[in-house]
Design a protein around this motif. Structure first.
Motif, PDB file in Angstrom:
ATOM      1  N   LEU A  10       0.846  -1.174   0.000  1.00  0.00           N
ATOM      2  CA  LEU A  10       0.000   0.000   0.000  1.00  0.00           C
ATOM      3  C   LEU A  10       0.888   1.233   0.000  1.00  0.00           C
ATOM      4  CD1 LEU A  10      -2.767  -0.906   2.618  1.00  0.00           C
ATOM      5  CD2 LEU A  10      -3.072  -0.644   0.146  1.00  0.00           C
ATOM      6  N   LEU A  11       0.525   2.230  -0.798  1.00  0.00           N
ATOM      7  CA  LEU A  11       1.222   3.504  -0.766  1.00  0.00           C
ATOM      8  C   LEU A  11       0.535   4.390   0.265  1.00  0.00           C
ATOM      9  CD1 LEU A  11       3.378   5.409  -1.982  1.00  0.00           C
ATOM     10  CD2 LEU A  11       1.564   6.261  -3.499  1.00  0.00           C
ATOM     11  N   ALA A  12       1.233   4.648   1.369  1.00  0.00           N
ATOM     12  CA  ALA A  12       0.701   5.508   2.427  1.00  0.00           C
ATOM     13  C   ALA A  12       1.098   6.950   2.144  1.00  0.00           C
ATOM     14  CB  ALA A  12       1.252   5.074   3.779  1.00  0.00           C
ATOM     15  N   VAL A  13       0.158   7.857   2.360  1.00  0.00           N
ATOM     16  CA  VAL A  13       0.407   9.285   2.158  1.00  0.00           C
ATOM     17  C   VAL A  13       0.067  10.012   3.461  1.00  0.00           C
ATOM     18  CG1 VAL A  13      -0.154  11.337   0.807  1.00  0.00           C
ATOM     19  CG2 VAL A  13      -0.140   9.081  -0.297  1.00  0.00           C
ATOM     20  N   TRP A  14       1.059  10.683   4.012  1.00  0.00           N
ATOM     21  CA  TRP A  14       0.896  11.461   5.244  1.00  0.00           C
ATOM     22  C   TRP A  14       0.884  12.933   4.861  1.00  0.00           C
ATOM     23  CZ3 TRP A  14       4.928  11.580   9.809  1.00  0.00           C
ATOM     24  CH2 TRP A  14       4.307  12.097  10.953  1.00  0.00           C
ATOM     25  N   ARG A  15      -0.260  13.558   4.980  1.00  0.00           N
ATOM     26  CA  ARG A  15      -0.418  14.965   4.613  1.00  0.00           C
ATOM     27  C   ARG A  15      -0.051  15.821   5.819  1.00  0.00           C
ATOM     28  NH1 ARG A  15      -2.198  14.918  -0.300  1.00  0.00           N
ATOM     29  NH2 ARG A  15      -3.219  13.025  -1.074  1.00  0.00           N
ATOM     30  N   LEU A  16       1.039  16.529   5.696  1.00  0.00           N
ATOM     31  CA  LEU A  16       1.663  17.178   6.842  1.00  0.00           C
ATOM     32  C   LEU A  16       0.931  18.425   7.306  1.00  0.00           C
ATOM     33  CD1 LEU A  16       5.397  16.776   5.809  1.00  0.00           C
ATOM     34  CD2 LEU A  16       3.921  15.177   7.044  1.00  0.00           C
ATOM     35  N   THR A  17       0.025  18.938   6.472  1.00  0.00           N
ATOM     36  CA  THR A  17      -0.760  20.101   6.890  1.00  0.00           C
ATOM     37  C   THR A  17      -1.950  19.707   7.760  1.00  0.00           C
ATOM     38  OG1 THR A  17      -1.994  19.979   4.811  1.00  0.00           O
ATOM     39  CG2 THR A  17      -0.091  21.462   4.889  1.00  0.00           C
ATOM     40  N   GLU A  18      -2.187  18.401   7.894  1.00  0.00           N
ATOM     41  CA  GLU A  18      -3.270  17.901   8.732  1.00  0.00           C
ATOM     42  C   GLU A  18      -2.707  17.448  10.070  1.00  0.00           C
ATOM     43  OE1 GLU A  18      -5.194  14.817   6.554  1.00  0.00           O
ATOM     44  OE2 GLU A  18      -5.694  16.125   4.844  1.00  0.00           O
ATOM     45  N   GLU A  19      -3.543  17.434  11.082  1.00  0.00           N
ATOM     46  CA  GLU A  19      -3.121  16.987  12.401  1.00  0.00           C
ATOM     47  C   GLU A  19      -2.802  15.494  12.367  1.00  0.00           C
ATOM     48  OE1 GLU A  19      -2.555  18.541  15.351  1.00  0.00           O
ATOM     49  OE2 GLU A  19      -2.718  20.386  14.181  1.00  0.00           O
ATOM     50  N   ALA A  20      -1.729  15.124  13.049  1.00  0.00           N
ATOM     51  CA  ALA A  20      -1.375  13.704  13.136  1.00  0.00           C
ATOM     52  C   ALA A  20      -2.336  12.982  14.058  1.00  0.00           C
ATOM     53  CB  ALA A  20       0.054  13.549  13.649  1.00  0.00           C
ATOM     54  N   GLY A  21      -2.437  11.670  13.868  1.00  0.00           N
ATOM     55  CA  GLY A  21      -3.235  10.847  14.774  1.00  0.00           C
ATOM     56  C   GLY A  21      -4.509  10.329  14.135  1.00  0.00           C
ATOM     57  N   ALA A  22      -5.225   9.513  14.901  1.00  0.00           N
ATOM     58  CA  ALA A  22      -6.435   8.856  14.426  1.00  0.00           C
ATOM     59  C   ALA A  22      -7.549   9.866  14.196  1.00  0.00           C
ATOM     60  CB  ALA A  22      -6.887   7.801  15.429  1.00  0.00           C
ATOM     61  N   ARG A  23      -8.456   9.507  13.263  1.00  0.00           N
ATOM     62  CA  ARG A  23      -9.631  10.331  12.996  1.00  0.00           C
ATOM     63  C   ARG A  23     -10.868   9.465  13.121  1.00  0.00           C
ATOM     64  NH1 ARG A  23      -6.887  11.603   7.346  1.00  0.00           N
ATOM     65  NH2 ARG A  23      -4.854  12.208   8.149  1.00  0.00           N
ATOM     66  N   PRO A  24     -12.036  10.071  13.377  1.00  0.00           N
ATOM     67  CA  PRO A  24     -13.262   9.270  13.476  1.00  0.00           C
ATOM     68  C   PRO A  24     -13.533   8.533  12.168  1.00  0.00           C
ATOM     69  CG  PRO A  24     -13.623  11.494  14.283  1.00  0.00           C
ATOM     70  CD  PRO A  24     -12.268  11.498  13.639  1.00  0.00           C
ATOM     71  N   VAL A  25     -14.054   7.308  12.272  1.00  0.00           N
ATOM     72  CA  VAL A  25     -14.378   6.536  11.074  1.00  0.00           C
ATOM     73  C   VAL A  25     -15.863   6.210  11.083  1.00  0.00           C
ATOM     74  CG1 VAL A  25     -12.068   5.550  10.918  1.00  0.00           C
ATOM     75  CG2 VAL A  25     -13.804   4.344  12.212  1.00  0.00           C
ATOM     76  N   PRO A  26     -16.462   6.014   9.904  1.00  0.00           N
ATOM     77  CA  PRO A  26     -17.893   5.709   9.841  1.00  0.00           C
ATOM     78  C   PRO A  26     -18.223   4.370  10.490  1.00  0.00           C
ATOM     79  CG  PRO A  26     -17.005   6.347   7.687  1.00  0.00           C
ATOM     80  CD  PRO A  26     -15.839   6.127   8.586  1.00  0.00           C
ATOM     81  N   GLY A  27     -19.428   4.244  10.989  1.00  0.00           N
ATOM     82  CA  GLY A  27     -19.890   2.983  11.573  1.00  0.00           C
ATOM     83  C   GLY A  27     -20.763   2.219  10.593  1.00  0.00           C
ATOM     84  N   GLY A  28     -21.361   1.118  11.091  1.00  0.00           N
ATOM     85  CA  GLY A  28     -22.293   0.331  10.294  1.00  0.00           C
ATOM     86  C   GLY A  28     -21.672  -0.370   9.110  1.00  0.00           C
ATOM     87  N   ALA A  29     -20.457  -0.877   9.270  1.00  0.00           N
ATOM     88  CA  ALA A  29     -19.741  -1.480   8.145  1.00  0.00           C
ATOM     89  C   ALA A  29     -20.021  -2.973   8.026  1.00  0.00           C
ATOM     90  CB  ALA A  29     -18.245  -1.255   8.319  1.00  0.00           C
ATOM     91  N   GLY A  30     -20.071  -3.457   6.786  1.00  0.00           N
ATOM     92  CA  GLY A  30     -20.128  -4.886   6.528  1.00  0.00           C
ATOM     93  C   GLY A  30     -18.730  -5.452   6.369  1.00  0.00           C
ATOM     94  N   VAL A  31     -18.618  -6.764   6.445  1.00  0.00           N
ATOM     95  CA  VAL A  31     -17.318  -7.437   6.365  1.00  0.00           C
ATOM     96  C   VAL A  31     -17.156  -8.067   4.984  1.00  0.00           C
ATOM     97  CG1 VAL A  31     -15.887  -9.301   7.281  1.00  0.00           C
ATOM     98  CG2 VAL A  31     -17.267  -7.897   8.833  1.00  0.00           C
ATOM     99  N   VAL A  32     -16.057  -7.744   4.298  1.00  0.00           N
ATOM    100  CA  VAL A  32     -15.778  -8.371   3.006  1.00  0.00           C
ATOM    101  C   VAL A  32     -14.613  -9.357   3.091  1.00  0.00           C
ATOM    102  CG1 VAL A  32     -16.754  -6.487   1.653  1.00  0.00           C
ATOM    103  CG2 VAL A  32     -14.324  -6.450   2.245  1.00  0.00           C
ATOM    104  N   LEU A  33     -13.793  -9.243   4.149  1.00  0.00           N
ATOM    105  CA  LEU A  33     -12.728 -10.220   4.402  1.00  0.00           C
ATOM    106  C   LEU A  33     -12.605 -10.357   5.904  1.00  0.00           C
ATOM    107  CD1 LEU A  33     -10.554 -11.955   2.913  1.00  0.00           C
ATOM    108  CD2 LEU A  33      -8.929 -10.125   3.419  1.00  0.00           C
ATOM    109  N   ASP A  34     -12.777 -11.595   6.417  1.00  0.00           N
ATOM    110  CA  ASP A  34     -12.773 -11.771   7.867  1.00  0.00           C
ATOM    111  C   ASP A  34     -11.392 -12.169   8.384  1.00  0.00           C
ATOM    112  OD1 ASP A  34     -12.417 -14.588   7.600  1.00  0.00           O
ATOM    113  OD2 ASP A  34     -14.563 -14.986   7.754  1.00  0.00           O
ATOM    114  N   GLU A  35     -11.273 -12.332   9.691  1.00  0.00           N
ATOM    115  CA  GLU A  35      -9.974 -12.568  10.326  1.00  0.00           C
ATOM    116  C   GLU A  35      -9.372 -13.925   9.997  1.00  0.00           C
ATOM    117  OE1 GLU A  35     -11.946 -13.964  14.590  1.00  0.00           O
ATOM    118  OE2 GLU A  35     -10.655 -12.179  14.482  1.00  0.00           O
ATOM    119  N   ASP A  36     -10.156 -14.810   9.371  1.00  0.00           N
ATOM    120  CA  ASP A  36      -9.630 -16.089   8.906  1.00  0.00           C
ATOM    121  C   ASP A  36      -9.267 -16.061   7.429  1.00  0.00           C
ATOM    122  OD1 ASP A  36      -9.859 -17.492  11.383  1.00  0.00           O
ATOM    123  OD2 ASP A  36     -12.025 -17.579  11.072  1.00  0.00           O
TER     124      ASP A  36
END
Length: 244
Positions: free
Chosen positions: A153-179
């Protein structure tokens, strides 16, 4: 630990970085993550080559080069012992180095199967994957990657934005599980799981570990190829993807 970070330019320091990278990746002879002569050239050209020191001991290092679009490509970062904050300190140093030079982003690649790296990059730093790269480096002949495709994966860190986690949407379905099993989900937000420890799985059950690569490529790679955006990473080890 008394940690200090500084740029490195002298060849004896760069040799220490090369030795550290060999210790971390354990590559085949003649196949280092960054050849010493290239590291010397990067340093001389004013690119980013820095070491993290605990007293006089080199405990981590990072090498990057300037890319298009006011960006630093952070090519290789390695630390001697995880969980000591060395990787985070190097990334913060990189960030300040870039901001002083007017650079707006830091980019790097990482294996989408390595859960701890995904958590670090997306949750701790706040970087976002913007491209799924199939077999990006070709065959990698080192202890960590041997026997697997080098999807990244190509990760992009935009330095003008605050570092750290951001809120993510809820109510997600699973397309690939832990197995590593694929599922159908018609929700606008979906979850793509990662293995708990892919490196341990490669040693213990190599066939099962290899099966994760095509599963991740189809699930996450497929979503991103059709405009899906990775917006976060859960505590349980799932990529959170908003469909395109």
């Amino acid at each position: 630990m008394s940690l200090s970070i500084r740029e490195l330019r002298e060849i004896h320091d760069l040799q220490r970085v090369a030795d550290l990278f060999d210790e971390v990746w354990k590559p085949e002879p003649g196949n280092p993550p960054v050849p010493l002569d290239l590291m010397v050239a990067f340093a001389h050209a004013g690119c980013y080559v820095a070491g993290a020191f605990d007293g006089q001991e080199l405990v981590g290092a990072s090498v990057g080069f300037l890319g298009a679009g006011a960006s630093l490509h952070s090519h290789v970062t390695g630390v001697r012992a995880a969980g000591r904050g060395v990787g985070y300190a190097l990334k913060r140093h990189q960030r300040e180095w870039c901001l002083e030079r007017g650079l707006e982003t830091i980019k790097w690649t990482f294996d989408p199967l390595v859960r701890r790296n995904a958590h670090f990059n997306l949750t701790k730093l706040g970087a976002r994957p913007e491209e799924y790269l199939e077999d990006f480096y070709g065959e990698l002949r080192d202890e960590l990657n041997a026997g697997d495709r080098s999807d990244r994966l190509l990760a992009v860190w935009r330095l003008t934005e605050e570092a750290g986690a951001r809120p993510v949407p809820g109510g997600a379905g699973v397309v690939l599980d832990e197995d590593g099993r694929a599922h159908e989900a018609d929700t606008p937000v979906v979850l793509v799981a990662t293995p708990r420890d892919i490196e341990a799985l490669r040693r213990r059950e190599p066939e099962r570990a290899r099966a994760w690569r095509p599963a991740m490529r189809q699930a996450l790679g497929g979503l991103m190829a059709t405009g899906g955006k990775v917006v976060g990473f859960t505590d349980a080890g799932d990529y959170v993807v908003v469909r395109g």
